[in-house]
Motif scaffolding. Structure first.
Motif, PDB file in Angstrom:
ATOM      1  N   VAL A  90       0.839  -1.209   0.000  1.00  0.00           N
ATOM      2  CA  VAL A  90       0.000   0.000   0.000  1.00  0.00           C
ATOM      3  C   VAL A  90       0.869   1.252   0.000  1.00  0.00           C
ATOM      4  O   VAL A  90       0.622   2.200  -0.755  1.00  0.00           O
ATOM      5  N   LEU A  91       1.906   1.260   0.855  1.00  0.00           N
ATOM      6  CA  LEU A  91       2.810   2.422   0.900  1.00  0.00           C
ATOM      7  C   LEU A  91       3.521   2.624  -0.435  1.00  0.00           C
ATOM      8  O   LEU A  91       3.666   3.754  -0.914  1.00  0.00           O
ATOM      9  N   PHE A  92       3.945   1.538  -1.055  1.00  0.00           N
ATOM     10  CA  PHE A  92       4.649   1.628  -2.329  1.00  0.00           C
ATOM     11  C   PHE A  92       3.743   2.230  -3.409  1.00  0.00           C
ATOM     12  O   PHE A  92       4.176   3.098  -4.185  1.00  0.00           O
ATOM     13  N   LEU A  93       2.489   1.802  -3.453  1.00  0.00           N
ATOM     14  CA  LEU A  93       1.568   2.316  -4.458  1.00  0.00           C
ATOM     15  C   LEU A  93       1.220   3.778  -4.203  1.00  0.00           C
ATOM     16  O   LEU A  93       1.111   4.580  -5.142  1.00  0.00           O
ATOM     17  N   ILE A  94       1.034   4.153  -2.930  1.00  0.00           N
ATOM     18  CA  ILE A  94       0.734   5.549  -2.607  1.00  0.00           C
ATOM     19  C   ILE A  94       1.901   6.455  -2.974  1.00  0.00           C
ATOM     20  O   ILE A  94       1.730   7.508  -3.604  1.00  0.00           O
ATOM     21  N   VAL A  95       3.112   6.033  -2.586  1.00  0.00           N
ATOM     22  CA  VAL A  95       4.302   6.831  -2.904  1.00  0.00           C
ATOM     23  C   VAL A  95       4.516   6.890  -4.412  1.00  0.00           C
ATOM     24  O   VAL A  95       4.892   7.943  -4.957  1.00  0.00           O
ATOM     25  N   SER A  96       4.276   5.785  -5.119  1.00  0.00           N
ATOM     26  CA  SER A  96       4.426   5.770  -6.574  1.00  0.00           C
ATOM     27  C   SER A  96       3.423   6.709  -7.238  1.00  0.00           C
ATOM     28  O   SER A  96       3.761   7.402  -8.219  1.00  0.00           O
ATOM     29  N   PHE A  97       2.222   6.752  -6.717  1.00  0.00           N
ATOM     30  CA  PHE A  97       1.184   7.648  -7.255  1.00  0.00           C
ATOM     31  C   PHE A  97       1.619   9.107  -7.132  1.00  0.00           C
ATOM     32  O   PHE A  97       1.556   9.877  -8.097  1.00  0.00           O
ATOM     33  N   ILE A  98       2.091   9.475  -5.942  1.00  0.00           N
ATOM     34  CA  ILE A  98       2.528  10.852  -5.708  1.00  0.00           C
ATOM     35  C   ILE A  98       3.792  11.165  -6.508  1.00  0.00           C
ATOM     36  O   ILE A  98       3.919  12.228  -7.124  1.00  0.00           O
ATOM     37  N   THR A  99       4.739  10.220  -6.506  1.00  0.00           N
ATOM     38  CA  THR A  99       5.996  10.427  -7.229  1.00  0.00           C
ATOM     39  C   THR A  99       5.764  10.585  -8.723  1.00  0.00           C
ATOM     40  O   THR A  99       6.351  11.470  -9.363  1.00  0.00           O
ATOM     41  N   SER A 100       4.917   9.736  -9.291  1.00  0.00           N
ATOM     42  CA  SER A 100       4.653   9.812 -10.726  1.00  0.00           C
ATOM     43  C   SER A 100       4.028  11.150 -11.095  1.00  0.00           C
ATOM     44  O   SER A 100       4.352  11.726 -12.144  1.00  0.00           O
ATOM     45  N   PHE A 101       3.156  11.661 -10.233  1.00  0.00           N
ATOM     46  CA  PHE A 101       2.529  12.962 -10.502  1.00  0.00           C
ATOM     47  C   PHE A 101       3.578  14.075 -10.552  1.00  0.00           C
ATOM     48  O   PHE A 101       3.606  14.870 -11.498  1.00  0.00           O
ATOM     49  N   PHE A 102       4.439  14.123  -9.552  1.00  0.00           N
ATOM     50  CA  PHE A 102       5.415  15.217  -9.483  1.00  0.00           C
ATOM     51  C   PHE A 102       6.500  15.075 -10.553  1.00  0.00           C
ATOM     52  O   PHE A 102       6.960  16.084 -11.102  1.00  0.00           O
ATOM     53  N   LEU A 103       6.910  13.850 -10.863  1.00  0.00           N
ATOM     54  CA  LEU A 103       7.887  13.671 -11.935  1.00  0.00           C
ATOM     55  C   LEU A 103       7.310  14.113 -13.279  1.00  0.00           C
ATOM     56  O   LEU A 103       7.998  14.778 -14.078  1.00  0.00           O
ATOM     57  N   CYS A 104       6.055  13.762 -13.538  1.00  0.00           N
ATOM     58  CA  CYS A 104       5.406  14.185 -14.784  1.00  0.00           C
ATOM     59  C   CYS A 104       5.198  15.698 -14.806  1.00  0.00           C
ATOM     60  O   CYS A 104       5.298  16.327 -15.868  1.00  0.00           O
ATOM     61  N   TRP A 105       4.902  16.268 -13.658  1.00  0.00           N
ATOM     62  CA  TRP A 105       4.744  17.725 -13.558  1.00  0.00           C
ATOM     63  C   TRP A 105       6.061  18.419 -13.912  1.00  0.00           C
ATOM     64  O   TRP A 105       6.071  19.364 -14.707  1.00  0.00           O
ATOM     65  N   LEU A 106       7.158  17.951 -13.329  1.00  0.00           N
ATOM     66  CA  LEU A 106       8.464  18.543 -13.628  1.00  0.00           C
ATOM     67  C   LEU A 106       8.831  18.354 -15.098  1.00  0.00           C
ATOM     68  O   LEU A 106       9.341  19.271 -15.751  1.00  0.00           O
TER      69      LEU A 106
END
Length: 236
Positions: A90-106
């Motif tokens: 669950v933690l991995f998926l939550i962190v991946s969700f947030i990380t993917s958003f910010f990486l795509c934003w950058l």
């Protein structure tokens, strides 16, 4: 079950990243086959998962509360074992969700422009037209907002290329997203604008959009600079 979880962990972050890129307007809506989508997900999985694992490993060092603590993961085998734990999964998926958003934003804010500038320099040296910052003609015409515009305001005339006399005109309030396969426009005050064009004013055409597949023509009018009509009746 373990194989399903492994597939889920190694594909989902890449798919999330791909759809973020689509929503941010960097990729046009394209129907991919299953192998193509799997390959795209695998390529995008690496940066997202790498950053996510760094964050989770930092979490494992800083957080020592038993309920929230996790083990450090540095190898693929350790990741496969760790994700069998529901808490870590669950933690991995939550962190991946947030990380993917910010990486795509950058990437959509800075990285894409840097790469596009470099690509266009090569294309220019080969005497090829530069690529646009927009992923599709639809987005460039109907959705992209110019720097001097606070919001997209436009008046359009829409008709079939073989029947210009049967037209619809109005101010656009909504346009389909590039992700939608069926494109459409929402026009307001159609009767008022039609009466104005037929009886009162003429307008210069700013831009012209032609859908070569459906035969639809969309003209963007210079509605801020009307000209008094000398002869009643609509003429294009």
């Amino acid at each position: 079950m373990s194989e399903f979880i492994s597939t889920f962990v190694f594909i989902l972050p890449g798919i999330m990243t791909y759809f973020w890129l689509q929503l941010f307007g960097l990729n046009p809506s394209v129907k991919h086959t299953a192998p193509e989508l799997s390959g795209i997900a695998a390529l995008l999985w690496l940066p997202v998962s790498f950053v996510s694992l760094l964050l989770l490993n930092t979490w494992s060092i800083l957080v020592k509360v038993r309920f929230l603590s996790v083990e450090s993961v540095w190898t693929m085998d350790e990741l496969n074992t760790a994700t069998s734990d529901i808490k870590y999964l669950v933690l991995f998926l939550i962190v991946s969700f947030i990380t993917s958003f910010f990486l795509c934003w950058l990437w959509s804010t800075w990285g894409n422009d840097i790469i596009r500038i470099a690509i266009n320099k090569v294309r220019k040296s080969r005497k090829i037209a530069p690529i646009s910052s927009s992923a599709s003609v639809w987005e460039e015409f109907f959705i992209k907002i110019n720097e001097d515009e606070e919001e997209k305001k436009a008046v359009y005339i829409v008709y079939k290329i073989d029947k210009p006399e049967e037209f619809v005109v109005g101010s656009m309030t909504r346009a389909s997203r590039p992700l939608e396969t069926d494109k459409g426009l929402v026009l307001e005050d159609t009767e008022e604008w039609k009466e104005s064009i037929e009886n009162d004013y003429d307008y210069d055409v700013k831009r012209l959009y032609v859908d070569t597949k459906s035969g639809m023509v969309v003209k963007e009018l210079d509605h801020k600079n009307p000209k008094n009509k000398t002869i009643p009746g609509y003429s294009q």
